[in-house]
Design a protein around this motif. Structure first.
Motif, mmCIF file in Angstrom:
data_model
loop_
_atom_site.group_PDB
_atom_site.id
_atom_site.type_symbol
_atom_site.label_atom_id
_atom_site.label_comp_id
_atom_site.label_asym_id
_atom_site.label_seq_id
_atom_site.Cartn_x
_atom_site.Cartn_y
_atom_site.Cartn_z
ATOM 1 N N GLU A 211 1.332 -1.418 0.110
ATOM 2 C CA GLU A 211 -0.116 0.110 -0.191
ATOM 3 C C GLU A 211 0.536 1.496 0.048
ATOM 4 O O GLU A 211 0.389 2.354 -1.521
ATOM 5 N N GLU A 212 2.385 1.680 0.265
ATOM 6 C CA GLU A 212 3.089 2.379 0.533
ATOM 7 C C GLU A 212 3.426 2.628 -0.708
ATOM 8 O O GLU A 212 3.616 3.535 -0.984
ATOM 9 N N LEU A 213 4.033 1.769 -0.882
ATOM 10 C CA LEU A 213 4.540 1.507 -2.587
ATOM 11 C C LEU A 213 3.524 2.072 -3.568
ATOM 12 O O LEU A 213 4.123 2.957 -4.297
ATOM 13 N N ALA A 214 2.965 1.737 -3.481
ATOM 14 C CA ALA A 214 1.402 2.138 -4.410
ATOM 15 C C ALA A 214 1.234 4.130 -4.605
ATOM 16 O O ALA A 214 1.208 4.013 -5.031
ATOM 17 N N VAL A 215 1.337 4.124 -2.947
ATOM 18 C CA VAL A 215 0.954 5.271 -2.857
ATOM 19 C C VAL A 215 1.697 6.259 -3.076
ATOM 20 O O VAL A 215 1.690 7.325 -4.192
ATOM 21 N N ARG A 216 2.917 5.940 -3.548
ATOM 22 C CA ARG A 216 3.937 6.993 -3.417
ATOM 23 C C ARG A 216 4.130 6.365 -5.335
ATOM 24 O O ARG A 216 4.872 7.490 -5.445
ATOM 25 N N ASN A 217 3.969 5.330 -5.995
ATOM 26 C CA ASN A 217 4.481 5.506 -7.101
ATOM 27 C C ASN A 217 2.899 6.340 -7.623
ATOM 28 O O ASN A 217 2.940 7.179 -8.451
ATOM 29 N N ARG A 218 1.864 6.231 -6.932
ATOM 30 C CA ARG A 218 1.094 7.609 -7.442
ATOM 31 C C ARG A 218 1.159 8.886 -7.721
ATOM 32 O O ARG A 218 1.138 9.691 -8.153
ATOM 33 N N LEU A 219 1.972 9.000 -5.870
ATOM 34 C CA LEU A 219 2.441 10.334 -6.196
ATOM 35 C C LEU A 219 3.478 10.652 -7.139
ATOM 36 O O LEU A 219 3.505 12.304 -7.868
ATOM 37 N N ALA A 220 4.147 9.866 -7.650
ATOM 38 C CA ALA A 220 5.171 9.385 -8.217
ATOM 39 C C ALA A 220 4.368 10.129 -9.640
ATOM 40 O O ALA A 220 5.305 10.859 -10.960
ATOM 41 N N ARG A 221 2.973 9.672 -10.222
ATOM 42 C CA ARG A 221 3.142 9.490 -11.106
ATOM 43 C C ARG A 221 2.444 11.277 -11.497
ATOM 44 O O ARG A 221 2.714 11.753 -12.240
ATOM 45 N N GLU A 222 2.323 11.569 -10.841
ATOM 46 C CA GLU A 222 1.425 12.189 -10.486
ATOM 47 C C GLU A 222 2.029 13.806 -10.428
ATOM 48 O O GLU A 222 2.412 14.693 -11.145
ATOM 49 N N LEU A 223 3.523 13.491 -9.645
ATOM 50 C CA LEU A 223 4.482 14.878 -10.560
ATOM 51 C C LEU A 223 5.224 14.567 -11.417
ATOM 52 O O LEU A 223 5.907 15.582 -12.529
ATOM 53 N N LEU B 209 5.551 6.000 -20.412
ATOM 54 C CA LEU B 209 4.620 5.202 -20.622
ATOM 55 C C LEU B 209 4.288 4.258 -20.197
ATOM 56 O O LEU B 209 2.936 3.520 -19.565
ATOM 57 N N ARG B 210 5.510 3.540 -18.857
ATOM 58 C CA ARG B 210 5.140 2.953 -17.974
ATOM 59 C C ARG B 210 3.459 3.268 -17.088
ATOM 60 O O ARG B 210 2.847 3.018 -16.440
ATOM 61 N N GLY B 211 4.267 5.132 -16.609
ATOM 62 C CA GLY B 211 2.999 4.793 -15.597
ATOM 63 C C GLY B 211 1.139 5.441 -16.605
ATOM 64 O O GLY B 211 1.058 4.956 -15.816
ATOM 65 N N ILE B 212 1.418 5.871 -18.011
ATOM 66 C CA ILE B 212 0.289 5.788 -18.725
ATOM 67 C C ILE B 212 0.326 3.774 -18.560
ATOM 68 O O ILE B 212 -1.462 3.294 -17.838
ATOM 69 N N GLY B 213 0.413 2.525 -18.811
ATOM 70 C CA GLY B 213 0.052 1.415 -18.579
ATOM 71 C C GLY B 213 -0.668 1.605 -17.331
ATOM 72 O O GLY B 213 -1.496 0.746 -16.772
ATOM 73 N N GLU B 214 0.129 1.924 -15.561
ATOM 74 C CA GLU B 214 0.087 1.321 -14.313
ATOM 75 C C GLU B 214 -1.482 2.449 -14.361
ATOM 76 O O GLU B 214 -2.636 1.948 -14.028
ATOM 77 N N ARG B 215 -1.569 3.491 -15.346
ATOM 78 C CA ARG B 215 -2.819 3.996 -15.094
ATOM 79 C C ARG B 215 -4.056 2.952 -15.157
ATOM 80 O O ARG B 215 -4.771 2.700 -14.962
ATOM 81 N N ALA B 216 -4.234 2.408 -16.510
ATOM 82 C CA ALA B 216 -4.782 2.492 -17.136
ATOM 83 C C ALA B 216 -5.438 0.465 -15.992
ATOM 84 O O ALA B 216 -6.497 0.712 -16.077
ATOM 85 N N ARG B 217 -4.153 0.277 -15.800
ATOM 86 C CA ARG B 217 -4.421 -1.529 -15.858
ATOM 87 C C ARG B 217 -4.968 -0.762 -13.873
ATOM 88 O O ARG B 217 -6.085 -1.869 -13.514
ATOM 89 N N LEU B 218 -4.870 0.067 -13.699
ATOM 90 C CA LEU B 218 -5.643 0.478 -12.073
ATOM 91 C C LEU B 218 -7.149 0.727 -12.162
ATOM 92 O O LEU B 218 -7.597 0.347 -11.145
#
Length: 419
Positions: A211-223, A384-393
């Protein structure tokens, strides 16, 4: 010799001794209750008769009560905190939080009973043995002790017996230290087994870490998406304006004015998004785990305008019925696609189409492939990795790559996930 002294009287041995004495102190309420219950059955004189039979019966009565008490949630956190501070056990070997499952509670009960049971015996010896041992050591040198009741009770009237009491008293003290050190070492060895993480604890820790990594990755994608797009757009607009700055044509001056206005709008919007994401980072993971506010599909026109004249963004369907979560992620996907095109397509025209179907939002972006492969930045490829993560979520899918002489980015986002 030095190693033996350190093992018996060193800092670690003394801390473990304190740990045992603390266990004995914790047993006292249970022992007193056991005394109240057992003394009428074993000694007619009552609980204050100090009968050894009553004391040991009360001790035996107290241990099951200790085990039952250890089943409460706070038992393991308290035990782990004390063991980490006093037992010399590495912190990572012990579990955090209340015990989970029958096995974890049983092991906690075993530790609590062992700690308080052995601690009571060592505490009793620590209270009773040193005064007697010191009295034996001082007996040949004190006339008052030689005439005391202790001397008559233990039949220490003979001088040679009194002098033999000196080494005997010292040996008693050393033996007490050895027993305390051994008992402390035993508890330290048992602590990882009885207070260590169980499979349920490891699973819970892994889930928390995920959960912590998911939140950090989410914030990293936003930035990455918001700041990266803003910098790319500002760079393009500023570069075009610089080339036309010295021209006298009215149209060129108008273009410079529009470019500066786009730079101003883009930076103002991005500063607001950056400030919000940094605020979430300061607040912590719990606050950052909620839905992140930000622009959605309603801001596509502004996004296309800031991307420059080579970008064409079109959309179809009633975009206002798209759930907010899907709308926000779709905006970020288009934004990242435009950023990648601006960075790698060498100023080629970019088309982005957003189409709403019955229960799915489709995004398609295309731009001509450049004559030579673009240089890849060290550490690049996160977009592109972040785009894939957004779609999969959202339960969708995304793909990107060359198709029929163009670079195509496509994403499908189900509307149901946003609801």
């Amino acid at each position: 010799m030095r190693r033996t002294v350190t093992a018996l009287f060193g800092r670690r041995a003394l801390m473990r001794w304190v740990h045992l004495i603390l266990g004995g102190a914790l047993l006292m309420p249970y022992w007193l209750l056991g005394t109240v219950v057992t003394s009428p059955l074993l000694d007619a004189r009552g609980m204050f008769a100090a009968s050894l039979a009553v004391q040991f019966a009360a001790y035996a009565f107290a241990l099951p009560l200790v085990a039952i008490t250890a089943l409460f949630p706070l038992a393991r956190p308290i035990s782990v905190g004390i063991a980490r501070a006093l037992c010399g056990v590495r912190p990572e070997e012990l579990a955090d939080g209340p015990a989970r499952g029958r096995a974890g509670k049983t092991r906690t009960a075993g530790w609590f009973t062992l700690h308080l049971g052995i601690g009571a015996l060592v505490s009793g010896a620590t209270l009773a043995l040193p005064p007697f041992a010191l009295s034996l050591v001082a007996l040949p040198f004190s006339e008052r002790l030689r005439n005391s009741e202790m001397t008559r009770f233990w039949k220490l009237d003979e001088p040679w017996v009194q002098w033999a009491g000196v080494p005997a008293g010292l040996l008693m003290l050393v033996a007490l230290a050895a027993v305390a050190a051994g008992a402390g070492a035993l508890l330290a060895r048992c602590a990882p087994r009885l207070l260590g993480p169980s499979p349920a604890d490891r699973l819970a820790a892994a889930e928390r870490r995920a959960e912590e990594l998911a939140v950090r990755n989410r914030l990293a994608r936003e930035l990455h998406d918001s700041v990266g797009h803003a910098l790319s757009a500002v760079t393009l607009q500023a570069g075009a304006a610089r080339l036309l700055l010295d021209s006298d044509a009215a149209a060129d001056r108008e273009f410079v004015r529009e470019a500066l206005a786009a730079i101003e709008d883009t930076t103002r919007r991005t500063v607001g998004e950056l400030d919000h994401v940094l605020g979430l980072l300061r607040q912590g993971d719990d606050e950052a785990s909620g839905d992140l506010p930000g622009p959605g599909l309603e801001a596509l026109a502004s996004l296309a305008k800031g991307a420059g004249a080579t970008a064409a963004v079109t959309w179809s369907g009633e975009l206002e019925r798209v759930p907010r979560a899907v709308s926000r992620e779709a905006y970020r996907i288009v934004q990242e696609g435009l950023t990648n095109a601006a960075r790698y397509a060498g100023g080629a025209p970019v088309t982005a189409r957003v189409a709403l179907h019955d229960e799915e939002l489709e995004i398609t972006m295309e731009n001509p492939l450049p004559d030579r492969p673009p240089a890849v930045r060290p550490g690049g490829g996160r977009g592109l990795r972040g785009i894939g993560e957004r779609a999969r979520l959202l339960g969708g899918a995304a793909a990107a790559g060359p198709v029929d002489g163009v670079w195509r980015l496509s994403a499908r986002l189900p509307l149901e996930a946003g609801r």
